[in-house]
Design an enzyme around this catalytic site. Structure first.
Site, mmCIF file in Angstrom:
data_model
loop_
_atom_site.group_PDB
_atom_site.id
_atom_site.type_symbol
_atom_site.label_atom_id
_atom_site.label_comp_id
_atom_site.label_asym_id
_atom_site.label_seq_id
_atom_site.Cartn_x
_atom_site.Cartn_y
_atom_site.Cartn_z
ATOM 1 N N ILE A 57 37.260 -4.737 28.210
ATOM 2 C CA ILE A 57 36.433 -4.517 26.703
ATOM 3 C C ILE A 57 37.583 -4.249 25.639
ATOM 4 O O ILE A 57 38.422 -3.463 25.803
ATOM 5 C CB ILE A 57 35.802 -3.008 26.813
ATOM 6 C CG1 ILE A 57 34.790 -3.420 27.840
ATOM 7 C CG2 ILE A 57 34.949 -2.609 25.564
ATOM 8 C CD1 ILE A 57 33.874 -1.855 28.399
ATOM 9 N N ASP B 255 21.301 0.751 36.550
ATOM 10 C CA ASP B 255 22.451 1.422 36.974
ATOM 11 C C ASP B 255 23.106 2.484 35.983
ATOM 12 O O ASP B 255 24.129 2.684 35.569
ATOM 13 C CB ASP B 255 23.829 0.284 36.678
ATOM 14 C CG ASP B 255 24.986 1.003 37.534
ATOM 15 O OD1 ASP B 255 25.061 1.361 38.626
ATOM 16 O OD2 ASP B 255 26.257 -0.003 37.021
#
Length: 745
Positions: free
Chosen positions: A162, A283
């Site tokens: 990221i 999730d």
């Protein structure tokens, strides 16, 4: 040992690379991938429909646009997490620790040092041949899509690195670029595309906002790699908050239960919004929720999928994922399961949640916060029930119950009520034990009448979608007898018709006729169980009623009405301790349930604790329509049921002073004065304090036997004159004569 397949090379393959020529092995067909550290499903399908309990049935970009959040639901003060300067969040040396390098397909360890060889950050899995890469694809200064200037890596997530970047086209705002774990992995690329697609549909303040989806060539292969462009949220994940607390304390240091609940109350509306779009998150875990200042954001939507997707890869994390996922796929119910598991991990030391307790919770007695808060324990056990049909049916329902549990916990901590209207019950119809009877006794201290209580308890709200709703609306003002006559002719048989008929029978004092009506209702509706509990209560089966209400308490742990009904049943069954705990919890949480105050006084008095009984009654607020009956009951509680040896002058004076403060009509005043004077005379005869006790008197009379007897005689004769029957008048005259002071004439 596998030899290198390159022509003329004599080297062997180590971690997918030749130890002589250094070339990579030819890639093998790849298996479906998943985020590192998560559990793959063995079946790529979902139910396509929501399953739950059948019975229960602004953006953040640059600092200039951040808003004040609403964490805590107005009930809890949540410490803000400082907004982090994006430039300080960039990693100086972005690496994935060896211990966290796993194959995206088979979960086998990859990229590990062995036999003196250094670990590789790129290679192929020895077990299944899937390629792996833990090397950043972008570097500081790279310009992606001619618009996003990369500053560096922020973190490594389930689907890859990221990156932090500036958007040159939009005032240099900070954005996040999320790449893929492996640009050659088709499933990973599909997951990233799915995240972009789903996020484009979502507009919710608690869900991370996506801005764009772009591609950029891989620096080695030249292949195009996809990147999602998202808003930057400067703060900490809930996992980071937990880790910081553990580091500061030197041990596991969970959040306070109220803070953990406040976080989930912010997350649940976001999940509900996804569900309303036909999506499931899949999730949820502390890693995927970030707090920045006073805002919460749900991030990492890479596992989001549609409810009707029966072929897509399923993502989740061991210890959070519902047990039925492998066979039945994700659902609304499985999403809500992850909320329960996340809440447990946040609120107590839940070691073994991914191993020993992978699909279970520890015993309540072994977890202090669960032992201290029974409703919270029941909430978690319903949320994490292995059977999806026994869980909460929707995020809204779960949020309602969790809010009720939070109110109860906060009230227990500081003693301040946290009232709120219920979305499932109306108000109680009468305060059980609050109305005085004729004569010197009050119902508050008489034996509990279960049949009366069954009718006075709150009524479940009607279902507006019931097919007979319009017909029943026309009978809203009908008497119970008129309902019994009219309801059998309803144009359509429905649950609501049956419940209304059963209640009418209860109101008419015919619980035996209500039972068969309920037995004929076959729908899976918790309200049927509620009325069956009332019938059991009214027909002298309090233990059975307690069992029914206990089951409903597990189903609706945030509803004070259910806890009140259970306390009534416990009292009727002789479980004084259970009744006391239930009444105390309901009254402490919500002073609109006056039955709880009177019930609490009853059970305290039954246990010989007059002081606590008085305290309960005196806590009824002056704004209540039952304030005067409560004060009268408190007067009586100071003296009733006590032997002369248990009384003292201070207790008698306190009762008299309280009675004098009440503006009662004469007959009612004399009725209560008579009981108090009887107790005072009995105390004087037992203690023999002389001609008069020191201090103030009682009801304007000296605390001595002769003036008190004279005052008591006058009270009885006044009551006799107001009597409505000859027998009552005779009884009162006899009492007046019996207490008349002795004279010489």
């Amino acid at each position: 040992m596998t030899m290198c397949a390159r022509p003329g090379c004599t080297g062997s393959l180590q971690d997918g690379y030749c130890d002589v020529c250094g070339m990579a092995a030819a890639p093998r067909p790849t298996a479906p991938s998943r985020p590192a550290g998560t559990a793959p499903s063995t079946r790529g399908s979902s139910r396509g429909s929501t399953r739950g309990s059948g019975r229960g049935s602004g953006r953040t970009g640059s600092t200039s646009t951040r808003r004040r959040g609403q964490l805590g639901a107005g009930l809890v003060e949540i410490p803000p997490i400082p907004y982090r300067d994006p430039a300080t969040a960039v990693l100086a040396s972005p690496q994935v620790a060896e211990a966290k390098r796993y194959c995206s397909a088979c979960s086998d360890p990859v990229g590990r040092a062995a036999e003196g060889r250094p670990a590789r950050t790129e290679g192929f899995c020895r077990k299944c041949g899937t390629g792996y890469s833990f090397t950043p694809k972008l570097a500081a200064g790279d310009l992606v899509a001619g618009q996003y200037e990369v500053l560096g890596c922020l973190a490594h997530g389930g689907l890859g690195w990221i990156y932090l970047a500036r958007d040159r086209n939009v005032s240099g705002r900070w954005v996040v670029l999320k790449g893929l774990l492996d640009s050659g992995d088709a499933d990973a690329m599909a997951a990233a595309l799915a995240e972009q697609r789903f996020l484009a549909e979502v507009e919710h303040p608690t869900i991370l906002k996506i801005y764009n989806f772009v591609q950029h060539p891989d620096p080695k292969s030249g292949a195009l790699v996809g990147y999602i462009v998202m808003e930057y949220v400067g703060g900490q994940s809930l996992k980071q908050i937990l880790l910081a607390r553990r580091e500061a304390a030197g041990r596991v240091d969970p959040l306070s239960v109220e803070q953990a609940i406040a976080y989930m109350l912010e997350v649940l509306p976001a999940l509900g919004h996804l569900h309303s779009l036909g999506l499931v998150y899949c999730d949820l875990k502390p890693d995927n929720v970030i707090q920045s200042e006073e805002q919460l954001k749900l991030i990492d939507l890479g596992g989001v999928r549609r409810l009707d997707d029966v072929a897509g890869a399923i993502y989740g994390t061991v210890g959070y994922q519902a047990p039925e996922i492998a066979e039945e796929g994700p659902s609304v119910s499985s999403d809500l399961y992850t909320v329960g598991r996340t809440l447990a991990v946040l609120s107590f030391d839940f070691r073994g949640y991914g191993t020993t307790f992978v699909h279970d919770l520890p015993d309540r007695a072994d977890v202090p916060v669960l032992a201290a808060h029974g409703s919270y324990d029941r909430f978690l056990r319903r949320a994490c029930d292995p059977d999806p049909d026994r869980r909460f049916g929707s995020a809204a329902e779960m949020s309602d119950q969790l809010t009720g549990v939070l109110r109860e916990i906060l009230a227990a901590q500081d003693g301040q009520p946290r009232p709120a209207p219920s979305t499932m019950f109306g108000p109680e119809l009468d305060a059980i034990g609050a109305r005085p009877l004729e004569g010197p006794a009050d119902r508050v201290f008489a034996a509990l009448d279960p049949a009366v209580a069954a009718v006075a308890l709150p009524t479940p709200l009607a279902d507006p979608a019931d097919p007979a709703a319009r017909f029943l609306a026309g009978l809203a003002a009908a008497s119970p007898a008129a309902l019994v006559a009219a309801l059998p002719g309803a144009p359509v048989a429905s649950v609501e018709v049956g419940l209304r008929l059963a209640r009418a029978h209860l109101q008419l004092g015919r619980p035996d006729q209500a039972g068969p009506v309920l037995a004929a209702l076959t729908d899976d509706d918790w309200r049927i169980d509620w009325y069956q509990g009332l019938v059991a209560l009214a027909t002298g089966r309090p233990a059975q009623a307690a069992d029914i209400f206990d089951d409903l308490y597990a189903l609706l742990p945030g509803e004070p009405a259910v806890r009140l009904a259970l306390a009534v049943a416990d009292e009727a069954a002789g479980d004084t301790d259970g009744a006391r705990r239930g009444y105390a919890t309901v009254w402490r949480t919500d002073h609109s349930y006056l039955s709880a105050a009177f019930g609490l006084a009853r059970v305290h008095l039954a246990a010989g604790d007059g002081e606590r009984a008085v305290a309960a009654l005196e806590s009824v607020p002056a704004t209540s329509s039952h304030h005067v009956p409560a004060r009268l009951a408190a007067v009586a509680a100071r003296v009733r049921g006590l032997a002369p040896a248990q009384l003292d002058a201070d207790r008698l004076r306190a009762a008299a002073a309280q009675l004098a403060q009440l503006d009662l009509e004469p007959v009612r005043h004399d009725r209560h004065a008579a009981e108090l004077l009887e107790a005072a005379v009995g105390w004087l005869r037992f203690h023999r304090p002389g001609t008069g006790a020191a201090g103030a008197g009682v009801l304007g009379e000296q605390l001595a036997e002769r003036p008190l007897r004279a005052r008591l005689e006058r009270a009885y004769r006044s009551l006799a004159r107001a009597a409505t029957s000859r027998a009552e008048r005779h009884t009162l005259v006899v009492r007046a004569n019996a207490v008349r002071p002795r004279t010489l004439i």
